[in-house]
Design a protein around this motif. Structure first.
Motif, mmCIF file in Angstrom:
data_model
loop_
_atom_site.group_PDB
_atom_site.id
_atom_site.type_symbol
_atom_site.label_atom_id
_atom_site.label_comp_id
_atom_site.label_asym_id
_atom_site.label_seq_id
_atom_site.Cartn_x
_atom_site.Cartn_y
_atom_site.Cartn_z
ATOM 1 N N GLY A 167 0.595 -1.255 0.207
ATOM 2 C CA GLY A 167 -0.021 -0.028 -0.086
ATOM 3 C C GLY A 167 0.786 1.186 0.006
ATOM 4 N N LYS A 168 0.297 2.165 0.484
ATOM 5 C CA LYS A 168 0.886 3.425 0.483
ATOM 6 C C LYS A 168 2.315 3.725 1.048
ATOM 7 N N TYR A 169 2.295 2.688 2.123
ATOM 8 C CA TYR A 169 3.778 2.786 3.128
ATOM 9 C C TYR A 169 4.840 1.586 2.700
ATOM 10 N N GLU B 161 -6.342 4.315 9.210
ATOM 11 C CA GLU B 161 -6.207 4.997 7.767
ATOM 12 C C GLU B 161 -6.684 4.603 6.633
ATOM 13 N N LYS B 162 -6.288 3.136 6.645
ATOM 14 C CA LYS B 162 -6.871 2.467 5.794
ATOM 15 C C LYS B 162 -8.231 2.047 5.695
ATOM 16 N N TYR B 163 -8.722 1.874 6.924
ATOM 17 C CA TYR B 163 -10.419 1.601 7.091
ATOM 18 C C TYR B 163 -11.130 2.890 7.149
ATOM 19 N N SER C 197 -10.870 4.817 4.661
ATOM 20 C CA SER C 197 -11.077 5.330 3.235
ATOM 21 C C SER C 197 -11.476 4.133 2.390
ATOM 22 N N GLN C 198 -11.429 2.873 2.929
ATOM 23 C CA GLN C 198 -11.701 1.770 2.180
ATOM 24 C C GLN C 198 -13.152 1.227 2.851
ATOM 25 N N PRO C 199 -13.738 0.286 2.046
ATOM 26 C CA PRO C 199 -14.945 -0.567 2.576
ATOM 27 C C PRO C 199 -14.552 -1.407 3.732
ATOM 28 N N ILE D 11 -9.536 -3.528 -7.294
ATOM 29 C CA ILE D 11 -9.840 -4.242 -8.504
ATOM 30 C C ILE D 11 -8.618 -4.266 -9.299
ATOM 31 N N PHE D 12 -8.342 -2.948 -9.455
ATOM 32 C CA PHE D 12 -7.392 -2.497 -10.617
ATOM 33 C C PHE D 12 -6.061 -2.104 -10.228
ATOM 34 N N LYS D 13 -4.903 -2.246 -10.697
ATOM 35 C CA LYS D 13 -3.514 -1.658 -10.345
ATOM 36 C C LYS D 13 -3.842 -0.195 -10.777
ATOM 37 N N HIS E 139 -1.175 7.530 -11.718
ATOM 38 C CA HIS E 139 -2.685 7.759 -11.765
ATOM 39 C C HIS E 139 -3.095 6.827 -10.603
ATOM 40 N N SER E 140 -4.165 7.031 -9.906
ATOM 41 C CA SER E 140 -4.938 6.374 -9.159
ATOM 42 C C SER E 140 -6.292 5.671 -9.800
ATOM 43 N N ALA E 141 -6.332 4.512 -9.774
ATOM 44 C CA ALA E 141 -7.435 3.811 -10.447
ATOM 45 C C ALA E 141 -8.719 4.171 -9.761
ATOM 46 N N GLY E 142 -8.557 4.269 -8.415
ATOM 47 C CA GLY E 142 -9.747 4.713 -7.862
ATOM 48 C C GLY E 142 -10.366 5.973 -8.069
ATOM 49 N N ARG E 143 -9.614 7.177 -8.249
ATOM 50 C CA ARG E 143 -10.051 8.218 -8.839
ATOM 51 C C ARG E 143 -10.241 8.412 -10.311
ATOM 52 N N LEU E 144 -9.558 7.841 -11.100
ATOM 53 C CA LEU E 144 -10.119 7.611 -12.334
ATOM 54 C C LEU E 144 -11.581 7.111 -12.546
ATOM 55 N N ILE E 145 -11.844 6.053 -11.764
ATOM 56 C CA ILE E 145 -13.134 5.504 -11.875
ATOM 57 C C ILE E 145 -14.149 6.360 -11.190
ATOM 58 N N ASP E 146 -13.805 7.245 -9.904
ATOM 59 C CA ASP E 146 -14.620 7.951 -9.349
ATOM 60 C C ASP E 146 -14.971 9.279 -10.225
ATOM 61 N N GLU E 147 -13.952 9.573 -11.189
ATOM 62 C CA GLU E 147 -14.060 10.863 -12.121
ATOM 63 C C GLU E 147 -15.111 10.627 -12.826
ATOM 64 N N HIS F 170 -14.772 4.213 -2.046
ATOM 65 C CA HIS F 170 -13.497 3.883 -2.655
ATOM 66 C C HIS F 170 -13.744 3.267 -4.138
ATOM 67 N N ALA F 171 -13.745 3.945 -5.001
ATOM 68 C CA ALA F 171 -14.227 3.453 -6.368
ATOM 69 C C ALA F 171 -13.269 2.349 -6.918
ATOM 70 N N ASN F 172 -12.142 1.981 -6.440
ATOM 71 C CA ASN F 172 -11.268 0.798 -7.052
ATOM 72 C C ASN F 172 -11.821 -0.378 -6.399
ATOM 73 N N PHE F 173 -12.866 -0.438 -5.407
ATOM 74 C CA PHE F 173 -13.552 -1.684 -4.744
ATOM 75 C C PHE F 173 -14.605 -2.134 -5.334
HETATM 76 N N1 EPU Z 1 -9.626 8.485 -4.657
HETATM 77 C C1 EPU Z 1 -10.605 9.305 -5.340
HETATM 78 N N2 EPU Z 1 -11.588 8.398 -5.448
HETATM 79 C C2 EPU Z 1 -12.025 7.256 -4.801
HETATM 80 C C3 EPU Z 1 -10.730 6.732 -4.121
HETATM 81 C C4 EPU Z 1 -9.483 7.302 -4.456
HETATM 82 O O1 EPU Z 1 -10.583 10.413 -5.502
HETATM 83 O O2 EPU Z 1 -12.892 6.585 -4.992
HETATM 84 C C5 EPU Z 1 -8.291 9.576 -4.613
HETATM 85 C C6 EPU Z 1 -7.929 9.784 -2.970
HETATM 86 O O3 EPU Z 1 -8.553 10.810 -2.394
HETATM 87 C C7 EPU Z 1 -6.535 9.629 -3.295
HETATM 88 C C8 EPU Z 1 -6.130 9.024 -4.510
HETATM 89 O O4 EPU Z 1 -7.273 8.844 -5.120
HETATM 90 O O5 EPU Z 1 -6.050 11.170 -3.362
HETATM 91 C C9 EPU Z 1 -5.252 7.626 -3.937
HETATM 92 O O6 EPU Z 1 -6.330 6.859 -3.137
HETATM 93 P P1 EPU Z 1 -5.920 5.946 -2.185
HETATM 94 O O7 EPU Z 1 -5.102 6.989 -1.143
HETATM 95 O O8 EPU Z 1 -6.965 5.538 -1.377
HETATM 96 O O9 EPU Z 1 -4.847 4.937 -2.585
HETATM 97 P P2 EPU Z 1 -5.012 3.921 -3.753
HETATM 98 O O10 EPU Z 1 -3.966 4.418 -4.772
HETATM 99 O O11 EPU Z 1 -6.442 4.105 -4.321
HETATM 100 C C10 EPU Z 1 -3.386 2.074 -2.679
HETATM 101 C C11 EPU Z 1 -3.458 0.600 -2.975
HETATM 102 C C12 EPU Z 1 -4.304 0.138 -1.885
HETATM 103 C C13 EPU Z 1 -3.832 0.648 -0.559
HETATM 104 C C14 EPU Z 1 -3.974 2.095 -0.616
HETATM 105 C C15 EPU Z 1 -3.453 2.485 0.757
HETATM 106 C C16 EPU Z 1 -3.485 0.099 -5.505
HETATM 107 C C17 EPU Z 1 -4.278 -0.576 -6.648
HETATM 108 N N3 EPU Z 1 -4.121 0.201 -4.169
HETATM 109 O O12 EPU Z 1 -4.884 2.641 -3.055
HETATM 110 O O13 EPU Z 1 -4.335 -1.347 -2.088
HETATM 111 O O14 EPU Z 1 -4.712 0.049 0.445
HETATM 112 O O15 EPU Z 1 -3.175 2.524 -1.388
HETATM 113 O O16 EPU Z 1 -2.036 2.320 0.998
HETATM 114 O O17 EPU Z 1 -2.319 -0.020 -5.333
HETATM 115 C C18 EPU Z 1 -4.975 -3.323 -2.834
HETATM 116 O O18 EPU Z 1 -4.089 -3.504 -3.378
HETATM 117 O O19 EPU Z 1 -5.696 -4.239 -2.996
HETATM 118 C C19 EPU Z 1 -5.319 -2.225 -2.236
HETATM 119 C C20 EPU Z 1 -6.373 -1.935 -1.666
#
Ligand code: EPU
Length: 293
Positions: free
Chosen positions: A136-138, A204-206, A208-210, A220-222, A227-235, A252-255
């Motif tokens: 994850g982030k750390y 922190e993890k819990y 921002s995530q389900p 779901i996605f790398k 880019h952040s997959a979550g943000r891209l889907i959210d957008e 969190h849109a990547n779930f």
């Molecule tokens: N964001 C959105 N909308 C969303 C989700 C995220 O705008 O729906 C934004 C957040 O606000 C943030 C940025 O996108 O500015 C990144 O989001 P986040 O910090 O949640 O991290 P992430 O890149 O989406 C990654 C890992 C997670 C891990 C988290 C925290 C991947 C694909 N995901 O998520 O890993 O828990 O960092 O460390 O690398 C996993 O691998 O299954 C997983 C959940």
């Protein structure tokens, strides 16, 4: 003569895989084998190779989506004492591929060993975590790995140092080999500080995530480079989008979470929807992180 003659004690047929995944979705495995140790695993792999049977290794099913039709081949389950044993020896920690990763994290944190607190809240088996270089982030697990034991599809046992594992973002060079045991090197430190950091990262993890109780497979996605997959889907406005009993998490849109009555196909349809929308809007091709059988 059957491929599993003599292995009847460890081989079952038509075993529902839904009970073995966090999603609780998907059909049965044609064969379900639980080898009791490395030698038996090697024998199962040799036979699968010789009989040209499709096979997969089941960890704790945290990052896995099984299709509704199930898996028409051999599912190898690394469970039981031999696979779950953990040994702490100073800064060195060895763990079997079937050991529970969150429990291992907790044990090392309580022993005042620093490192794995950075991976707080990541579910899975040690083997699964290492083969996909989960993180994850750390940080990611690869940073702490010293050595890995592997069984190759032709049944050879090999040891690889971390340098030869090809650790990259959610990737290793393990290929079709099976992780059997892992050696980690951690950093002895102040137990209370490590514990505090563990709690902070977990919270922190819990936040921002389900939640842990939601049925999902993690992300779901790398994340595409930069880019952040979550943000891209959210957008694309897809938070809360539903197909059948599956929903793109409003948190969190990547779930994608599964509700009562969901089928694996509902999740697959949402995956396709997210991919199509993101591709059409940005030209970015999202790559799966979750494993699909
Ligand atoms: N964001 C959105 N909308 C969303 C989700 C995220 O705008 O729906 C934004 C957040 O606000 C943030 C940025 O996108 O500015 C990144 O989001 P986040 O910090 O949640 O991290 P992430 O890149 O989406 C990654 C890992 C997670 C891990 C988290 C925290 C991947 C694909 N995901 O998520 O890993 O828990 O960092 O460390 O690398 C996993 O691998 O299954 C997983 C959940």
């Amino acid at each position: 003569m059957s491929w599993c003659d003599g292995l009847e004690a460890i081989c079952k047929q038509s075993v529902p895989l839904s009970a073995h995944t966090w999603y609780g979705l998907g059909g049965p495995a044609r064969w379900f084998v639980t080898p009791r140790g490395e030698e038996e695993l090697a024998e199962v792999l040799r036979r699968c190779t010789r009989h040209e049977l499709a096979w997969r290794v089941l960890g704790h099913g945290a990052n896995l989506l099984v299709r509704d039709a199930g898996f028409d081949g051999v599912v190898i389950h690394l469970a039981g004492h031999e696979w779950e044993s953990v040994c702490l020896d100073g800064p060195l920690v060895t763990a079997g591929a079937g050991a529970d990763f969150p429990k291992l994290v907790k044990r090392t944190v309580e022993a005042g060993l620093g490192g794995l607190e950075n991976l707080a809240g990541i579910p899975g088996s040690v083997g699964g975590i290492v083969r996909m270089n989960a993180g994850g982030k750390y940080g990611s697990i690869g940073t702490y790995v010293q050595r890995v034991r592997l069984a190759s599809p032709d049944g050879r046992i090999e040891e690889r140092t971390a340098e030869r594992m090809g650790f990259a973002y959610r990737h290793t060079d393990v290929g079709r080999a099976v992780v059997t045991r892992v050696e980690l090197r951690l950093e002895p430190g102040d137990r209370d500080q490590i514990m505090q950091r563990f709690r902070r990262i977990w919270n922190e993890k819990y936040a921002s995530q389900p939640t842990v109780s939601a049925r999902s497979c993690g992300c779901i996605f790398k994340n595409p480079p930069g880019h952040s997959a979550g943000r891209l889907i959210d957008e694309q406005g897809l938070k809360g989008a539903c197909v059948g009993g599956a929903e793109i998490s409003p948190r969190h849109a990547n779930f994608i979470v599964a509700r009562e009555g969901a089928r694996a196909q509902d999740v697959l349809d949402l995956i396709a929807l997210a991919r199509d929308k993101v591709r059409a809007a940005t030209g970015i091709e999202l790559e799966l992180e979750v494993e699909v059988w």
